[in-house]
Structures are given as structure tokens and as C-alpha cells.
Design a protein around this motif. Structure first.
Motif, short mmCIF file in Angstrom:
data_model
loop_
_atom_site.label_atom_id
_atom_site.label_comp_id
_atom_site.label_asym_id
_atom_site.label_seq_id
_atom_site.Cartn_x
_atom_site.Cartn_y
_atom_site.Cartn_z
N GLU A 1 8.90 -0.32 4.18
CA GLU A 1 9.42 -1.16 5.26
C GLU A 1 8.84 -0.75 6.60
OE1 GLU A 1 13.64 -1.24 5.24
OE2 GLU A 1 13.79 -2.22 3.26
N ARG A 2 8.70 0.55 6.81
CA ARG A 2 8.13 1.03 8.07
C ARG A 2 6.65 0.66 8.16
NH1 ARG A 2 8.04 0.74 12.87
NH2 ARG A 2 6.93 2.35 14.02
N ALA A 3 5.93 0.75 7.07
CA ALA A 3 4.51 0.38 7.08
C ALA A 3 4.35 -1.11 7.42
CB ALA A 3 3.87 0.69 5.73
N GLU A 4 5.20 -1.93 6.84
CA GLU A 4 5.16 -3.37 7.11
C GLU A 4 5.44 -3.64 8.59
OE1 GLU A 4 6.95 -7.53 5.25
OE2 GLU A 4 7.75 -5.60 4.61
N ALA A 5 6.46 -2.98 9.12
CA ALA A 5 6.82 -3.20 10.53
C ALA A 5 5.72 -2.69 11.46
CB ALA A 5 8.14 -2.49 10.84
N ALA A 6 5.11 -1.54 11.14
CA ALA A 6 4.06 -0.97 11.99
C ALA A 6 2.83 -1.87 12.01
CB ALA A 6 3.70 0.43 11.51
N VAL B 1 0.77 3.10 11.31
CA VAL B 1 0.66 2.48 9.98
C VAL B 1 0.35 3.54 8.93
CG1 VAL B 1 -0.60 0.82 8.56
CG2 VAL B 1 -0.08 0.26 10.95
N VAL B 2 -0.60 4.41 9.26
CA VAL B 2 -1.02 5.44 8.31
C VAL B 2 0.13 6.39 7.99
CG1 VAL B 2 -2.54 7.44 7.97
CG2 VAL B 2 -3.45 5.32 8.94
N ARG B 3 0.84 6.82 9.00
CA ARG B 3 1.96 7.75 8.76
C ARG B 3 2.98 7.14 7.79
NH1 ARG B 3 2.08 8.96 14.45
NH2 ARG B 3 3.98 7.70 14.61
N ALA B 4 3.28 5.86 7.99
CA ALA B 4 4.26 5.21 7.12
C ALA B 4 3.74 5.09 5.69
CB ALA B 4 4.60 3.83 7.68
N ILE B 5 2.47 4.77 5.54
CA ILE B 5 1.90 4.65 4.19
C ILE B 5 1.88 6.01 3.49
CG2 ILE B 5 -0.24 4.15 2.91
CD1 ILE B 5 -0.78 1.90 4.93
N LEU B 6 1.45 7.04 4.22
CA LEU B 6 1.38 8.38 3.61
C LEU B 6 2.77 8.86 3.18
CD1 LEU B 6 -1.14 10.22 5.98
CD2 LEU B 6 -1.58 9.29 3.69
N ARG B 7 3.80 8.46 3.90
CA ARG B 7 5.17 8.87 3.57
C ARG B 7 5.84 7.92 2.58
NH1 ARG B 7 6.81 10.27 9.88
NH2 ARG B 7 5.43 12.09 10.09
N ALA C 1 0.84 -1.21 0.00
CA ALA C 1 0.00 0.00 0.00
C ALA C 1 0.87 1.25 0.00
CB ALA C 1 -0.94 -0.01 1.20
N ALA C 2 1.96 1.22 0.76
CA ALA C 2 2.86 2.38 0.79
C ALA C 2 3.44 2.65 -0.60
CB ALA C 2 3.98 2.15 1.80
N ARG C 3 3.63 1.61 -1.37
CA ARG C 3 4.19 1.77 -2.71
C ARG C 3 3.12 2.10 -3.76
NH1 ARG C 3 7.11 -3.51 -1.60
NH2 ARG C 3 9.14 -2.92 -0.74
N ASN C 4 1.94 1.50 -3.62
CA ASN C 4 0.99 1.49 -4.74
C ASN C 4 -0.29 2.29 -4.54
OD1 ASN C 4 2.74 -0.36 -5.97
ND2 ASN C 4 1.66 -2.13 -5.08
N HIS D 1 -8.49 -1.83 7.86
CA HIS D 1 -7.65 -2.92 7.36
C HIS D 1 -8.02 -3.29 5.92
CE1 HIS D 1 -5.38 -4.03 11.02
NE2 HIS D 1 -6.40 -3.44 11.62
N ASP D 2 -9.30 -3.20 5.58
CA ASP D 2 -9.71 -3.48 4.21
C ASP D 2 -9.13 -2.46 3.24
OD1 ASP D 2 -11.16 -5.67 5.04
OD2 ASP D 2 -13.11 -4.68 4.97
N ILE D 3 -9.16 -1.18 3.61
CA ILE D 3 -8.63 -0.14 2.73
C ILE D 3 -7.14 -0.33 2.50
CG2 ILE D 3 -8.15 2.34 2.52
CD1 ILE D 3 -10.75 2.85 4.03
N VAL D 4 -6.42 -0.67 3.56
CA VAL D 4 -4.98 -0.89 3.41
C VAL D 4 -4.71 -2.02 2.42
CG1 VAL D 4 -2.88 -1.65 4.60
CG2 VAL D 4 -4.38 0.05 5.68
#
Length: 238
Positions: A214-219, A204-210, A116-119, A159-162
Motif C-alpha cells: 500500500e505504501r509503495a502504491e501511494a508513493a 518508492v524503493v523503501r516501500a518496495i524493499l520493505r 512489485a512490493a509483493r512479487n 520505472h521499467d524495473i518496478v
């Protein structure tokens, strides 16, 4: 207009009058939510038979919307239909069942968060942020299902949106089919005071928005691990 015969269920009486799809859908949704609440609150006990005629009488409707509601609840994993015995409420998750559920989530959802962070497109980024803000505006869930229904729905939606934002349809379908949030909320009912779920979502949201995959996965992995610990702690308390 002739006076309504009180012996006739209200929705049967309405069926003889002009109606719209919107009215029928409102009735269907209302019956679904009512029966769902009874299952979530254990008013219909886990494993108990779900009588269509009895529910129809209790809700003052015909059997048709009850059957429609039970079909939806079967797809939610809250009831099961068995040949010759009709519908029964599903059993609650055991400790092992909770562990297996989170094992699957930990395999799927951290990867989805990274993707999600990438796409994620802009509308999906807006949606995940808006869902988080809506959860932050709600008080912590307490009491019966009706009091935490909105929180539970937003939790599931987050979780569905992610997973949708990962742009991997098979991955999103697998996460949706777990029905994780319904099973967990039905098991434990409410959160403890000060539950950190929303704060964990925010990371999780902060990592995806940025766009930090890797941070999104870890969060997400951290959130699910801590959520599992909280659920297992409830078993220990019992």
C-alpha cells in the motif's frame, strides 16, 4: 592497404573489409544515438521531415544504418513513417497530451509498484535499488540531450524495473509502450534545480524493499502526481 577514397562514406569503405557483428552494432548504435540527440534537442524540429540521404551525408555513413536507426526511433515514438512522405519527427506533447499521458501512468504504475512490493524477487530488488543509487550519483541534468542522456535512461529504467518486478507482463508492456520519459524529456529538456525526482523514487524503493504494497502504491502515485504538476508548471511559465 590502399588509401581510403574520401569521396566514399567511411562505413561503405569498411564494408569491403573484414568486419564483425560487434563493429556493425557499434556503428548502428552510434548513428541511432546521434539522430536521437538531434530529435531530442529539436535540431530536427518537431514535425519536420527526416531525410535519410541528408542524414547519411551529415554523419558520413551509408543510408543503411540511418534507416535502421529511424526504425528504432519509430518504435521509441520519436519519429513516424508515413506512406509517400517518409519519416517525420513526431510533434511535441501538448498540455492535454501531458495530462493524458500521466492519466495513463497513474492508472498503471501505482498498481505496478504495489505488485512489485509483493512479487519482486531478490535480483529485482537489487536492480531497483542499484538504479536508484546510480541516479543519486549523477548531477541534475542540464544542457543538451547528451548531458542528461544517462539520467533520462536511468529514470526510464527505474520505472521499467518496478513494472517488471510486478510479474504482470501485460502491465509492463503497457507502461513501456507509453515511452513517457522520452516524450517528457524531449518536451521540457532539463529539470529545475532541486528537482525532487530522485527523493520521490527513494520513497518508492523503501516501500518496495520493505514489502509494503500500500505504501509503495501511494508513493508512486505521489511521485507521478507531483511530476505532472511540475510539467504543467512549465506550460504555465511559457
Amino acid at each position: 592497404m590502399p588509401e581510403h577514397d574520401p569521396r566514399i562514406p567511411a562505413d561503405v569503405a569498411r564494408a569491403s573489409e573484414p568486419s564483425t557483428p560487434r563493429v556493425r552494432k557499434a556503428l548502428s548504435d552510434s548513428v541511432y544515438e546521434d539522430i536521437k540527440a538531434r530529435v531530442m534537442d529539436h535540431e530536427i524540429a518537431p514535425g519536420a521531415r527526416v531525410g535519410i540521404e541528408a542524414l547519411a551525408r551529415a554523419l558520413d555513413v551509408s543510408p543503411t544504418p540511418v534507416r535502421e536507426a529511424l526504425a528504432r526511433l519509430e518504435s521509441d515514438g520519436l519519429v513516424v513513417k508515413r506512406s509517400l512522405s517518409g519519416y517525420r519527427a513526431t510533434e511535441l506533447l501538448t498540455r492535454q497530451g501531458v495530462e493524458e499521458l500521466f492519466e495513463m501512468r497513474l492508472l498503471l504504475e501505482p498498481r505496478a509498484a504495489a505488485l512489485a512490493a509483493r512479487n519482486a524477487d531478490e535480483s529485482q530488488l537489487d536492480a531497483v535499488e542499484a538504479t536508484l543509487e546510480a541516479m543519486q550519483a549523477l548531477p541534475g541534468p542540464t544542457g543538451p540531450y547528451v548531458s542528461y542522456r544517462d539520467f533520462a535512461a536511468l529514470d526510464q529504467r527505474f520505472h521499467d524495473i518496478v513494472t517488471e518486478a510486478a510479474h504482470r507482463p501485460l502491465l509492463a508492456d503497457a507502461v513501456e509502450r507509453l515511452h513517457a520519459h522520452l516524450h517528457i524529456f524531449r518536451l521540457s529538456g532539463v529539470q529545475d534545480a532541486g528537482d525532487p525526482t530522485v527523493d520521490e523514487h527513494e520513497r518508492v524503493v523503501r516501500a518496495i524493499l520493505r514489502r509494503r504494497a500500500e505504501r509503495a502504491e501511494a508513493a508512486m502515485a505521489e511521485h507521478l502526481t507531483r511530476s505532472l504538476e511540475r510539467q504543467l508548471g512549465r506550460f504555465d511559465e511559457q
